[in-house]
Scaffold this motif. Structure first.
Motif, PDB file in Angstrom:
ATOM      1  N   HIS A 106      44.450  36.942  29.231  1.00  0.00           N
ATOM      2  CA  HIS A 106      45.436  37.480  30.176  1.00  0.00           C
ATOM      3  C   HIS A 106      46.838  37.287  29.599  1.00  0.00           C
ATOM      4  CE1 HIS A 106      46.823  39.068  33.986  1.00  0.00           C
ATOM      5  NE2 HIS A 106      45.556  39.212  34.372  1.00  0.00           N
ATOM      6  N   SER A 126      52.464  41.040  35.502  1.00  0.00           N
ATOM      7  CA  SER A 126      51.400  41.471  34.573  1.00  0.00           C
ATOM      8  C   SER A 126      50.157  41.931  35.323  1.00  0.00           C
ATOM      9  CB  SER A 126      51.037  40.343  33.602  1.00  0.00           C
ATOM     10  OG  SER A 126      50.255  39.356  34.259  1.00  0.00           O
ATOM     11  N   ALA A 128      47.667  44.198  37.513  1.00  0.00           N
ATOM     12  CA  ALA A 128      47.482  45.651  37.644  1.00  0.00           C
ATOM     13  C   ALA A 128      47.823  46.146  39.036  1.00  0.00           C
ATOM     14  CB  ALA A 128      46.061  46.030  37.282  1.00  0.00           C
ATOM     15  N   ASN A 241      47.345  48.438  32.001  1.00  0.00           N
ATOM     16  CA  ASN A 241      46.810  47.094  31.762  1.00  0.00           C
ATOM     17  C   ASN A 241      45.396  47.153  31.193  1.00  0.00           C
ATOM     18  OD1 ASN A 241      48.547  47.461  34.053  1.00  0.00           O
ATOM     19  ND2 ASN A 241      48.439  45.276  34.392  1.00  0.00           N
ATOM     20  N   ALA A 242      45.136  46.328  30.224  1.00  0.00           N
ATOM     21  CA  ALA A 242      43.796  46.109  29.647  1.00  0.00           C
ATOM     22  C   ALA A 242      43.329  47.228  28.712  1.00  0.00           C
ATOM     23  CB  ALA A 242      42.740  45.877  30.738  1.00  0.00           C
ATOM     24  N   LYS A 300      39.372  46.763  28.120  1.00  0.00           N
ATOM     25  CA  LYS A 300      38.652  45.527  27.804  1.00  0.00           C
ATOM     26  C   LYS A 300      38.028  44.914  29.070  1.00  0.00           C
ATOM     27  CE  LYS A 300      42.445  42.158  28.162  1.00  0.00           C
ATOM     28  NZ  LYS A 300      43.526  41.473  27.425  1.00  0.00           N
ATOM     29  N   THR A 302      37.466  42.367  32.085  1.00  0.00           N
ATOM     30  CA  THR A 302      38.386  41.534  32.867  1.00  0.00           C
ATOM     31  C   THR A 302      38.422  40.118  32.294  1.00  0.00           C
ATOM     32  OG1 THR A 302      37.319  42.653  34.712  1.00  0.00           O
ATOM     33  CG2 THR A 302      38.981  40.974  35.266  1.00  0.00           C
ATOM     34  N   SER A 303      39.618  39.601  32.073  1.00  0.00           N
ATOM     35  CA  SER A 303      39.704  38.259  31.470  1.00  0.00           C
ATOM     36  C   SER A 303      39.491  37.150  32.501  1.00  0.00           C
ATOM     37  CB  SER A 303      41.046  38.087  30.768  1.00  0.00           C
ATOM     38  OG  SER A 303      42.090  38.394  31.645  1.00  0.00           O
ATOM     39  N   SER A 304      39.799  37.417  33.770  1.00  0.00           N
ATOM     40  CA  SER A 304      39.642  36.373  34.810  1.00  0.00           C
ATOM     41  C   SER A 304      38.186  36.314  35.241  1.00  0.00           C
ATOM     42  CB  SER A 304      40.529  36.696  36.017  1.00  0.00           C
ATOM     43  OG  SER A 304      41.856  36.850  35.611  1.00  0.00           O
ATOM     44  N   HIS A 327      38.671  39.233  41.606  1.00  0.00           N
ATOM     45  CA  HIS A 327      38.938  40.038  40.414  1.00  0.00           C
ATOM     46  C   HIS A 327      37.925  41.166  40.282  1.00  0.00           C
ATOM     47  CE1 HIS A 327      41.966  37.252  38.935  1.00  0.00           C
ATOM     48  NE2 HIS A 327      41.181  36.291  39.417  1.00  0.00           N
ATOM     49  N   ASP A 328      38.356  42.233  39.630  1.00  0.00           N
ATOM     50  CA  ASP A 328      37.458  43.354  39.341  1.00  0.00           C
ATOM     51  C   ASP A 328      36.481  42.943  38.230  1.00  0.00           C
ATOM     52  OD1 ASP A 328      40.310  44.893  39.992  1.00  0.00           O
ATOM     53  OD2 ASP A 328      38.552  46.013  40.654  1.00  0.00           O
ATOM     54  N   VAL A 331      37.412  46.435  35.126  1.00  0.00           N
ATOM     55  CA  VAL A 331      38.706  47.018  35.524  1.00  0.00           C
ATOM     56  C   VAL A 331      38.776  48.494  35.162  1.00  0.00           C
ATOM     57  CG1 VAL A 331      39.881  44.802  35.387  1.00  0.00           C
ATOM     58  CG2 VAL A 331      39.948  46.350  33.431  1.00  0.00           C
ATOM     59  N   ARG A 334      38.824  51.199  38.316  1.00  0.00           N
ATOM     60  CA  ARG A 334      40.072  51.571  39.001  1.00  0.00           C
ATOM     61  C   ARG A 334      41.138  52.083  38.027  1.00  0.00           C
ATOM     62  NH1 ARG A 334      42.823  48.288  42.552  1.00  0.00           N
ATOM     63  NH2 ARG A 334      42.307  46.422  41.368  1.00  0.00           N
TER      64      ARG A 334
HETATM   65  C1  LIG Z   1      42.997  48.796  37.668  1.00  0.00           C
HETATM   66  C2  LIG Z   1      43.050  47.469  36.965  1.00  0.00           C
HETATM   67  C3  LIG Z   1      42.667  46.321  37.640  1.00  0.00           C
HETATM   68  C4  LIG Z   1      42.706  45.082  37.014  1.00  0.00           C
HETATM   69  N1  LIG Z   1      42.276  43.977  37.694  1.00  0.00           N
HETATM   70  C5  LIG Z   1      42.230  42.801  37.041  1.00  0.00           C
HETATM   71  C6  LIG Z   1      41.690  41.646  37.698  1.00  0.00           C
HETATM   72  O1  LIG Z   1      41.222  41.717  38.831  1.00  0.00           O
HETATM   73  N2  LIG Z   1      41.696  40.472  37.017  1.00  0.00           N
HETATM   74  C7  LIG Z   1      42.165  40.374  35.733  1.00  0.00           C
HETATM   75  O2  LIG Z   1      42.135  39.308  35.148  1.00  0.00           O
HETATM   76  N3  LIG Z   1      42.663  41.436  35.088  1.00  0.00           N
HETATM   77  C8  LIG Z   1      42.715  42.641  35.710  1.00  0.00           C
HETATM   78  N4  LIG Z   1      43.214  43.744  35.062  1.00  0.00           N
HETATM   79  C9  LIG Z   1      43.697  43.589  33.667  1.00  0.00           C
HETATM   80  C10 LIG Z   1      44.975  42.774  33.533  1.00  0.00           C
HETATM   81  O3  LIG Z   1      46.009  43.294  34.341  1.00  0.00           O
HETATM   82  C11 LIG Z   1      45.399  42.737  32.060  1.00  0.00           C
HETATM   83  O4  LIG Z   1      44.311  42.383  31.252  1.00  0.00           O
HETATM   84  C12 LIG Z   1      46.516  41.743  31.837  1.00  0.00           C
HETATM   85  O5  LIG Z   1      47.691  42.211  32.442  1.00  0.00           O
HETATM   86  C13 LIG Z   1      46.816  41.483  30.357  1.00  0.00           C
HETATM   87  O6  LIG Z   1      47.254  42.648  29.741  1.00  0.00           O
HETATM   88  P1  LIG Z   1      46.452  43.330  28.545  1.00  0.00           P
HETATM   89  O7  LIG Z   1      45.004  43.198  28.853  1.00  0.00           O
HETATM   90  O8  LIG Z   1      46.899  44.783  28.566  1.00  0.00           O
HETATM   91  O9  LIG Z   1      46.824  42.620  27.278  1.00  0.00           O
HETATM   92  C14 LIG Z   1      43.175  44.987  35.664  1.00  0.00           C
HETATM   93  C15 LIG Z   1      43.555  46.155  34.987  1.00  0.00           C
HETATM   94  C16 LIG Z   1      43.477  47.392  35.609  1.00  0.00           C
HETATM   95  C17 LIG Z   1      43.862  48.637  34.865  1.00  0.00           C
END
Ligand SMILES: Cc1cc2nc3c(=O)[nH]c(=O)nc-3n(C[C@H](O)[C@H](O)[C@H](O)COP(=O)(O)O)c2cc1C
Length: 366
Positions: A106, A126, A128, A241-242, A300, A302-304, A327-328, A331, A334
């Protein structure tokens, strides 16, 4: 934090954090006279909204959008459109653990290293959650596009989730709205559901690939050399994100093709050039060719996750971190409406830029 604005002629600035009172977007460059109301934008937000199936985060946000400015008697006035969405379902206590530790994968670590402090609640900026504001801005773009380019269609769908791939021989766009995966194959949705259930029960998460198909885009959009249509679409998707990879047309697979395989041969059609294939993904030299534009990206996992992962605390202590909270598990699901919104913003931005520069001048064939 700077750089919260996207676009040139049609541009939006998003603001807000995951657990703040509200978030939103200020949309500028909107042409006047376009029919627009909250219900139209809400339709797009409802597709991104969390908690609509067991396969997305159980955070229950109504994601009700309010238009605070820029619309008078149901039409845009040409002034900035201010959009606001209240956050209603925060559980900041879930994030106590990450106040002083960093989730592997994350943005906690890099935000700390760069800014020296961070709003850790739900990931702050950060998170989403910010993508709700983009989807609202994308709704404004869709309203303008419906007015100026009514033949345009932007359709996002999942083509991969972990080990599962879309069987393209069963591609059915009518199926996309009928399952929680935006999957254009109704027969496979059950298998995808069981697979994601297993991933979640294993306290794990999984990656995905999404495709966005843009149909009905006229030839001539895109400004070489530093505002190519493919450059801007790739930047738009990569800003979500992600997202870790973006492809146009054949994308990375083009590396394995020969010139004869890859040439989109041209014949004369009834009303202009007719292509015999679409390896280019609808863009040549940074300019739309009139073919379908095909953009694909990977997201990628979900990191959480609640499986312990090695990490460190802010004080340097090494720990095994379990990330609680809602957490999703994938991800990518969505991310589909978010990608459609970003595509709409890019196409509209380029439509307005093209009108400003060429005023609609075009070369004639035949
Ligand atoms: C629609 C959507 C939902 C997301 N929900 C989560 C979530 O529930 N838990 C989480 O850890 N990351 C979630 N993410 C991803 C993180 O926001 C993202 O991994 C984090 O901001 C780090 O950025 P990066 O992965 O682009 O490096 C989601 C991403 C998207 C597009």
């Amino acid at each position: 934090m700077s750089f919260n604005t996207f676009g040139r002629e049609f541009r939006f600035t998003t603001w807000g954090e995951s657990h703040g009172p509200a978030l939103g977007a200020t949309v500028d460059g909107v042409p006047p006279g376009v029919p627009l109301d909250e219900a139209f934008i809400q339709g797009f937000l409802d597709r991104r909204r969390p908690g609509t199936s067991k396969h997305t985060t159980q955070r229950r946000e109504a994601d009700q959008v309010r238009i605070l400015s820029g619309v008078f008697e149901g039409r845009t006035t040409g002034t900035p459109v201010q959009l606001m969405i209240e956050n209603t379902d925060q559980r900041s206590k879930d994030y106590g653990d990450i106040a002083t530790s960093f989730r592997p994968g994350h943005a906690d670590l890099t935000y700390h290293l760069k800014y020296g402090l961070r709003d850790y609640r739900g990931g702050g900026r950060s998170s989403a959650r910010e993508t709700a504001a983009r989807v609202a801005a994308g709704g404004v773009a869709q309203a303008v596009l419906a007015h100026l380019l009514p033949q345009l269609r932007i359709t996002g769908y999942m083509v991969q989730m972990g080990a599962l791939h879309l069987d393209r021989s069963r591609f059915d766009p009518a199926a996309i709205a009928g399952n929680p995966f935006f999957l254009p194959d109704a027969t496979a949705a059950g298998e995808w559901s069981d697979y994601l259930d297993r991933i979640r029960k294993d306290q794990n998460s999984v990656g995905a690939a999404i495709e966005v198909l843009i149909q009905g885009c006229p030839p001539g959009l895109g400004a070489p050399v530093y505002a190519k249509l493919d450059t801007d679409l790739a930047a738009a998707m990569m800003s979500i994100n992600a997202v870790k990879g973006v492809e146009i047309g054949e994308g990375m697979a083009a590396a394995g093709l020969t010139g004869t395989d890859n040439a989109d041969e041209i014949r004369m059609g009834n009303d202009g050039p007719r292509f015999l294939s679409n390896h280019a993904g609808g863009i040549l030299g940074g300019i739309s060719s009139g073919q379908d534009i095909v953009v694909r990206f990977s997201v990628k996992p979900t990191s959480s996750i609640t499986t312990p992962r090695q990490s460190i605390r802010q004080n340097g202590e090494e720990i095994d971190l379990i990330t609680k909270g809602r957490h999703d598990p994938c991800v990518g699901i969505r991310a589909v409406p978010v990608a459609e919104a970003m595509a709409a913003c890019v196409i509209l931005d380029h439509l307005l830029m093209d009108r400003a520069q060429t005023g609609g001048v075009r070369g004639v064939i035949g």
